[in-house]
Enzyme design. Structure first.
Site, mmCIF file in Angstrom:
data_model
loop_
_atom_site.group_PDB
_atom_site.id
_atom_site.type_symbol
_atom_site.label_atom_id
_atom_site.label_comp_id
_atom_site.label_asym_id
_atom_site.label_seq_id
_atom_site.Cartn_x
_atom_site.Cartn_y
_atom_site.Cartn_z
ATOM 1 N N GLU A 325 0.825 -1.205 0.000
ATOM 2 C CA GLU A 325 0.000 0.000 0.000
ATOM 3 C C GLU A 325 0.867 1.266 0.000
ATOM 4 O O GLU A 325 0.634 2.209 0.763
ATOM 5 C CB GLU A 325 -0.976 -0.016 1.180
ATOM 6 N N ASP A 399 -8.240 -9.118 4.363
ATOM 7 C CA ASP A 399 -8.003 -7.978 5.257
ATOM 8 C C ASP A 399 -9.072 -7.856 6.336
ATOM 9 O O ASP A 399 -9.964 -7.006 6.213
ATOM 10 C CB ASP A 399 -7.972 -6.687 4.423
ATOM 11 N N GLU A 427 -12.573 -2.360 12.179
ATOM 12 C CA GLU A 427 -12.581 -1.570 10.944
ATOM 13 C C GLU A 427 -13.702 -2.008 9.994
ATOM 14 O O GLU A 427 -14.408 -1.175 9.424
ATOM 15 C CB GLU A 427 -11.216 -1.719 10.263
HETATM 16 C C1 GCV Z 1 -2.615 0.792 8.195
HETATM 17 C C2 GCV Z 1 -6.137 -2.037 5.544
HETATM 18 C C3 GCV Z 1 -6.540 -0.751 6.193
HETATM 19 C C4 GCV Z 1 -5.408 0.260 6.173
HETATM 20 C C5 GCV Z 1 -4.211 -0.380 6.881
HETATM 21 C C6 GCV Z 1 -3.849 -1.661 6.142
HETATM 22 C C7 GCV Z 1 -2.733 -2.411 6.820
HETATM 23 O O1 GCV Z 1 -5.939 -1.859 4.185
HETATM 24 O O2 GCV Z 1 -7.673 -0.237 5.580
HETATM 25 O O3 GCV Z 1 -5.835 1.406 6.844
HETATM 26 O O4 GCV Z 1 -3.130 0.487 6.924
HETATM 27 O O5 GCV Z 1 -4.968 -2.524 6.131
HETATM 28 O O6 GCV Z 1 -3.048 -3.332 7.560
HETATM 29 O O7 GCV Z 1 -1.587 -2.071 6.614
#
Ligand code: GCV
Length: 716
Positions: A325, A399, A427
């Site tokens: 990411e 995720d 989340e």
């Molecule tokens: C901290 C998901 C979340 C992101 C997070 C990522 C991760 O994509 O939405 O906010 O980033 O996981 O675990 O690195």
């Protein structure tokens, strides 16, 4: 500055907000639980120490005196906590006898700080509980009946003390104790996704607890309260900054601030960890590259590790999100994840620090299916990591979805320690608006049988190093506290922090037992009310799955990760859309990950692989994760897939409404403030569950071309 619990109690009594139960007045003799107080705000979490009702009369002869040996800050914390808790639980102060021993003494100590405990000569038993475990035993010293809480270390004694208090908080007998505990996992860590500007990524309980502007000079009392809460459930460390790491956390002035935290947490056994940005040598150190094979880079990490240990001698290590990411990583330089992890590991090794290297990677060039990518990348590197590296793997391959099959890297990495990353912050599970207890979800994960070494190779056993023996074990939780007065936003989100700690200590505990003890400690010890709350928690995650993503559906969301967005087909990456995952069309719905599809099932050991692959045998809770099914596919219930899907969504929304009704029935049984605050959030949850049902079914109905059958309750 070391702020011990005892000092903190004084702060609390002086008017600052404290977890402490200080202020307990006089020696009352009440046996019945008093009526619930009107205005509890949730700050004290599960450490309220409310009088346990009838059980108190059995406790008094056992807890007539308190003696905590040792003069360290940790011993001070134990002493203060035992005294204040016992006074609250028993309705009156309990005297100390620090110099002698009377009948009914609770004695706490280690062979190192207590001659009495040394003289008990429990050498073999103490050896068996290791550095963090403890023994609690009803015994006699001389002629005195006493209860001994003994451990090899003071932190072990602290854990034992909290265990003893938990028995009283939950109304359990304490007069004939003979128990020994040691944690199953070594690393039991909170992972905060807190940013230096005070925001929290995926945080739903206000801004960050860490007041960077005030540090290192001023220490909020919440730092000690946080550590106390962690210690009470055996959590032994915290990574305090976001995995999307600002490299400046490693700058000298910030490390001094970090060290101030570490000083507060040390006596509670909570070790400090940091997320390191892989490009820090360039961004903080001015090194021209971050290539892990460059000598200048290796030297920079080594010097940085030495600097950190100079400030924080018990620093735990680094957590790294690399090449994921948008984060920098070794692949930027044509190096592998192992080469990246090892340069940090080598820097930490002389200090006995560890690297937790995240497997949350999903480069599009590895495989078209996001679910397969981490396994492909990491299994190739198995055996190439230094011994002080653990690969940190999310429970599922996408995720933190409301339901995922376990990640195939559990059991799949044979020569590399794998630790689990779970997420308490909800989340994708209603954030701090929905009442969702995650103990059941995590147990489903921990109890999953990987078959890595035949039947019984559960994820829990993999994590504990019982399947592929290794020396690093652990489980971490992306966690939920923020500055909100009740720490977690939703009162019930506290249960997820609690459940994480308890499961990291002992992954074999049942979700139900954890829910029960949390309820008794947090809300009430009244059996009937506790049973109602426990049952409501136990059903809450399945209800959430039903009204959001049942039957193996996943990622039906957009950027807020909260509301239904099954139509979401545009994002920066295709694997951030919903349509990528559900693949709905007129011919059916679901992602074909079978041997006839994209072969993702083959990442699992047989017979798991065959179970998931065979549409007739695949557990229906995972059906659309692994199979693309026609809308009229016949389910085990005899219903067509479409009808079953509708029934699930309808049932989920009904379950949310039932949750609300059950909660209403508890008015007057728990304090009115927390009751009302939960009730207010349930209004949102019920409305949102109906939205999920209606919007998802309307959307999928465009493909199935079938009407939504009437809900069971409507057809009556
Ligand atoms: C901290 C998901 C979340 C992101 C997070 C990522 C991760 O994509 O939405 O906010 O980033 O996981 O675990 O690195």
């Amino acid at each position: 500055m070391n702020m011990t619990r005892r000092e903190f109690v004084a702060v609390g009594l002086a008017g600052a907000a404290g977890l402490c139960v200080g202020g307990v007045a006089g020696a009352g003799n009440a046996v019945e639980p008093p009526p619930p107080p009107v205005g509890e705000d949730g700050y004290k979490l599960w450490l309220r120490y409310a009088p346990p009702g009838d059980a108190a009369k059995n406790y008094r002869p056992v807890v007539r005196r308190i003696r905590v040996d040792g003069s360290s800050a940790t011993s001070g914390i134990i002493r203060a906590e035992l005294h204040s808790a016992a006074a609250a639980l028993l309705g009156g102060a309990v005297p100390s006898n620090e110099n002698d021993l009377a009948d009914g003494t609770v004695l706490v100590g280690t062979p190192g700080n207590s001659a009495l405990i040394r003289d008990l000569n429990w050498v073999a038993d103490l050896a068996a509980v290791g550095n963090e475990g403890f023994i609690i035993r009803s015994t006699r010293i001389g002629n005195s009946p006493v209860t001994v809480i003994a451990a090899n270390t003071e932190v072990g004694a602290l854990y034992g003390t909290f265990h003893f208090l938990r028995l009283m908080q939950t109304g359990r007998p304490i007069d004939r104790l003979d128990l020994a505990e040691r944690p199953a996992l070594q690393l039991r860590l909170m992972n905060h996704w807190d940013n230096p500007n005070g925001t929290i990524e995926r945080g739903y309980a206000g801004r960050s607890l860490w007041q960077w502007d005030e540090l290192p000079g001023k220490l909020s009392p919440r730092y000690a309260d946080y550590a106390l809460a962690c210690a009470s459930i055996g959590i032994n460390g915290a990574v305090i900054n976001n995995v999307n790491a600002d490299p400046r956390i490693l700058a000298p002035e910030n490390l001094r601030k970090v060290a101030a935290f570490a000083d507060v947490w040390r006596p509670y056994g909570v070790r400090m960890y940091l997320c390191a940005n892989f490009a820090a040598p360039m961004r903080v150190g001015g090194v021209p590259t971050a290539d892990p094979l460059d000598q200048g880079v290796a030297d920079w990490w080594k010097a940085k590790a030495d600097e950190i240990y100079g400030l924080i001698p018990d620093f735990g290590g680094f957590l790294v999100k690399a090449n994921s990411e948008g984060q920098p990583g070794p692949k930027t330089y044509g190096r592998t994840h192992a080469e990246g992890a090892n340069v940090l590991a080598d820097a930490l090794a002389p200090h006995k620090g560890n690297v937790m290297w995240r497997a949350f990677v999903y480069d599009e060039d590895v495989d078209p299916d996001r679910a397969k990518r981490a396994y492909i990348e990491f299994t190739k590197l198995d055996g190439q990591f230094r011994p002080n590296v653990a690969v940190q793997v999310k429970n599922g391959a996408i995720d933190f979805m409301p339901r995922e099959p376990f990640h195939p890297l559990f059991g799949g990495m044979k020569q590399t320690p794998v630790i689990a990353e779970i997420q308490a912050t909800q989340e994708y599970l209603g954030q701090a608006k929905h009442l969702v207890y995650l103990g059941t979800m995590w147990k489903e994960f921990l109890d999953s049988d990987t078959h890595a070494k035949g039947s019984g190779s559960t994820v829990a056993k993999v994590l504990a190093g019982q399947v592929h023996p290794g020396h690093l074990t652990g489980m971490v939780s992306v966690t939920n506290p923020g500055l909100h007065r009740n720490w977690c936003g939703h009162h019930f989100s506290q249960s997820n922090w609690y459940a994480f700690g308890r499961l990291a200590w002992n992954p074999e505990l049942s979700a139900e037992a954890i829910a029960d003890e949390w309820t008794r400690m947090t809300f009430t010890n009244d059996d009937k009310t506790a049973a109602v709350i426990r049952d409501l928690m136990m059903g809450s995650r399945e209800a959430f799955v039903n009204y959001t993503m049942p039957l193996g559906l996943h990622h039906l969301i957009g950027g807020d990760h909260y509301a239904p967005r099954p139509w979401n087909d545009r994002a920066l990456r295709s694997d951030w859309t919903a349509t990528y995952y559900h693949k709905a069309s007129e011919d059916g719905v679901g992602f074909d990950r079978t041997k006839r599809g994209d072969h993702a099932v083959e990442q699992y050991f047989p017979p798991v692989c065959d179970l998931f692959d065979d549409i007739a045998k695949c557990p229906e809770k995972h059906l659309l994760w692994f199979h693309h099914c026609a809308w009229d596919y016949r389910m085990k219930s005899g219903k067509m897939l479409w009808d079953e899907l509708c029934a699930k969504y309808q049932a989920g929304a009904e379950q949310a409404a039932a949750l609300q009704q059950t909660w209403q029935s508890l008015a007057g049984k728990i304090d009115s403030r927390r009751h009302q605050e939960v009730a207010d959030r349930l209004v949102i949850q019920v409305a949102d569950s109906a939205k999920w049902r209606d919007q998802i079914l309307e959307y999928f109905g465009r493909f199935s071309k079938m009407p939504v059958p009437r809900a069971s309750s409507e057809s009556k």
